[in-house]
Structures are given as structure tokens and as C-alpha cells.
Design a protein around this motif. Sequence first.
Motif, PDB file in Angstrom:
ATOM      1  N   ASP A  42      30.608  59.394  56.143  1.00  0.00           N
ATOM      2  CA  ASP A  42      30.267  60.029  56.951  1.00  0.00           C
ATOM      3  C   ASP A  42      30.793  61.456  57.791  1.00  0.00           C
ATOM      4  OD1 ASP A  42      27.335  58.558  57.020  1.00  0.00           O
ATOM      5  OD2 ASP A  42      28.641  57.198  58.450  1.00  0.00           O
ATOM      6  N   VAL A  43      32.332  61.309  57.775  1.00  0.00           N
ATOM      7  CA  VAL A  43      32.714  61.603  57.991  1.00  0.00           C
ATOM      8  C   VAL A  43      32.694  63.937  57.707  1.00  0.00           C
ATOM      9  CG1 VAL A  43      35.407  63.255  57.920  1.00  0.00           C
ATOM     10  CG2 VAL A  43      35.273  60.676  59.150  1.00  0.00           C
ATOM     11  N   ARG A  89      29.368  64.227  56.495  1.00  0.00           N
ATOM     12  CA  ARG A  89      28.461  65.014  56.999  1.00  0.00           C
ATOM     13  C   ARG A  89      27.728  65.860  57.929  1.00  0.00           C
ATOM     14  NH1 ARG A  89      24.172  61.729  53.731  1.00  0.00           N
ATOM     15  NH2 ARG A  89      24.763  60.150  53.684  1.00  0.00           N
ATOM     16  N   LYS A  90      28.455  65.922  58.579  1.00  0.00           N
ATOM     17  CA  LYS A  90      29.021  66.910  59.905  1.00  0.00           C
ATOM     18  C   LYS A  90      29.361  68.283  59.644  1.00  0.00           C
ATOM     19  CE  LYS A  90      31.710  62.838  62.556  1.00  0.00           C
ATOM     20  NZ  LYS A  90      31.900  62.933  63.407  1.00  0.00           N
ATOM     21  N   PRO A  91      29.193  69.029  60.368  1.00  0.00           N
ATOM     22  CA  PRO A  91      29.249  70.544  59.835  1.00  0.00           C
ATOM     23  C   PRO A  91      31.475  70.536  59.579  1.00  0.00           C
ATOM     24  CG  PRO A  91      28.163  70.950  61.944  1.00  0.00           C
ATOM     25  CD  PRO A  91      28.448  69.070  61.672  1.00  0.00           C
ATOM     26  N   SER A 129      40.780  65.062  64.099  1.00  0.00           N
ATOM     27  CA  SER A 129      39.088  64.873  63.526  1.00  0.00           C
ATOM     28  C   SER A 129      39.674  65.885  62.020  1.00  0.00           C
ATOM     29  CB  SER A 129      38.397  64.526  64.299  1.00  0.00           C
ATOM     30  OG  SER A 129      38.406  65.592  66.032  1.00  0.00           O
ATOM     31  N   GLU A 130      39.742  66.966  63.022  1.00  0.00           N
ATOM     32  CA  GLU A 130      39.681  67.940  62.082  1.00  0.00           C
ATOM     33  C   GLU A 130      40.613  67.557  60.671  1.00  0.00           C
ATOM     34  OE1 GLU A 130      40.342  71.925  64.753  1.00  0.00           O
ATOM     35  OE2 GLU A 130      38.865  71.575  65.900  1.00  0.00           O
ATOM     36  N   TYR A 136      38.584  65.676  58.561  1.00  0.00           N
ATOM     37  CA  TYR A 136      37.825  66.483  57.563  1.00  0.00           C
ATOM     38  C   TYR A 136      37.835  66.716  56.470  1.00  0.00           C
ATOM     39  CZ  TYR A 136      33.633  69.098  56.540  1.00  0.00           C
ATOM     40  OH  TYR A 136      32.786  69.489  56.242  1.00  0.00           O
TER      41      TYR A 136
END
Length: 317
Positions: free
Chosen positions: A174-175, A177-179, A264-265, A268
Motif C-alpha cells: 500500500d505504501v 501504491r501512492k505517488p 514517510s518519504e 517509500y
Amino acid sequence: MTIHDEAGAVRPLTLAWVGQHLDIGERVVKTEALHGGITAEMRRLTIGTRDGGTRDLVLRTFVNVEHAENWLNRESGALTLLTGTDVPAPGLVAVDPTAAHCEYPSLLMTHLAGRTVLDDEGLETRVALLARQLVAIHALRPAERPPGYVAWTTADTVVTPKGADAAAWAAAIDVIRKPAPPYEGRFLHRDFHPGNVLFDVTPPSPAGPWITGVVDWAATSWGPADLDVAHCSTNLALLHGTAWGLRFAEAYEEAGGVLAAAASERLYWQVLDGLAFSGDVQLIAQPWREAGRTELTTRAVEERLDTYVTALMDTLG
């Protein structure tokens, strides 16, 4: 007469091409297969010189590899850029990216002293050296940027290992899946890890080991520093355990490197790289076993990857 083992034999057209790039009076007197590569055949060529001495070159050949032209163009461009910098890399001798002269796309380069070191002993020192070397690579500012990075997996192509922590892997998928987060571009090696770094570790000296070369520049890209750091981190986690994978980002910052400000970045990029290993564990582990790490079976590496991905997701609380 050229002396070679069967695995190290150079194909006739390629051997003739190599000869065209030697000095007058030089010839190939010995060839030897080098192990550890995954996508290319690697050979050390011993060249007899006019004065009776020898010197070594390395021949890199891509056999039936779809992206060989692109990779060899990237590598030749990187080796040209790195000449005269503080990053120790092979010198480019010649390249035939489209196999116009050789049987297969090939690159000829100088041979560097040193060897890869994959043992646990002395790892703390080597991790610091790896971090400093990567900071130096990211400090390069090429006049012409290499192509942008390509992600090696997507949320829809991740292969979850058998017996893995399903909840952790689902969260990790899910992480990504984000841009992708915004980033400041850097010159990336893109495949920086202990298997692509040569060390001088013998004889032991008070100064300790040092890096003699960084090799395999075929994936050179432009992208976030976090991605190179994440790739080395995953390799360290699989080779030496999760704690070392988590430690490398700290070592990179201690060496002066700058990573994404937001946790969070950073996560990713760490997860994007870690998940990319899931479908290629068998391919990745084989060269490590050939190098002496016989305990790193495919299953053992899968378990380490699961532990590492789970640890990354635990950082979310």
C-alpha cells in the motif's frame, strides 16, 4: 597462444575487437571468467606487453539481454564522467553497445585492484566506508544527466514470499501504491551494494581496509539519493541481517549525505527497493553462495527479506 579456461574463452569476433584496442605489440595471453555478476558475462584479460610484462583488462559482455545497448551506453557514459574524480572506477577502453563488431554487446575497461568482501567480520568499518563512498557519488554534478531512474517493482507485481508476514507485506505494498514523493535529483549508481564495491583488506594495516573501486555502472540514473541508500540497505539486510540494513541510512547521514526530511518519504523509497527483491531472491542469492556465503540459501534470504520488510513497516508504529 591465448591461454584460457573454457568458461573464460572469448568469442573470435570479440577477441579481434579487443585486439584493435590494444597498444602496438600487445596481445591477449590469458582469459579468466569472473564470477559474481547476474546479467553479464565478465572476464579478466591478461595482456602481454611489449616489454615482457602484463596488464589486466576486464571484458563485460551481455548475451541475449534485452536492454544491453541502453545499459552499455549508460556505463560507458558513467566511466567517462568518473575519470579524474574522487570516485574510483574502471577506465573505459572501448564499447560496442550494438554488437557491430562483437558477437554480443560488449565493453572493455581497465582492471581495478581489490576484491568484494561479503563477510560479517569488519562490517562496521566497511559500512562507514560504503556510506562515504556513496555520498561522494551523489556529489557528482554531470554536465549531462543520465536517464531518470526506473522503479524495479510496482504494487501490482510484488511477489510476497511464502510464509511471509502477510499483514506487513500488504501494508508495504500500500505504501508504494501512492505517488512517489518529491525529491531533489542526484547522480545515482542505482546498483550500489557490497557486491559492486572492491576493497583492499590485505595485508591488515593500521589504517584498516579502504575502497579501491566501484564497478557495474550499467544502471546509472538520475533520481533521489534515498533510492541508492535504500538499495544498499536492502542488500546489507539480506547479507548481514536487518539491523545492518536499518543502520546504513544513519551511516550515510553521518558521512554528510542528505536524505528525505519526512520519515514517510524515506519509508517509500526503502519499501520500494525492498519489495523489488521479492521476485528475484534465487537469482540474487546465487552469486553470494558462490562467493562463500553458502548459508544464504534462497529460503534463508527470503526469510531475511521478510524480516527486513516487517521491520520497515514497524517504524510506522
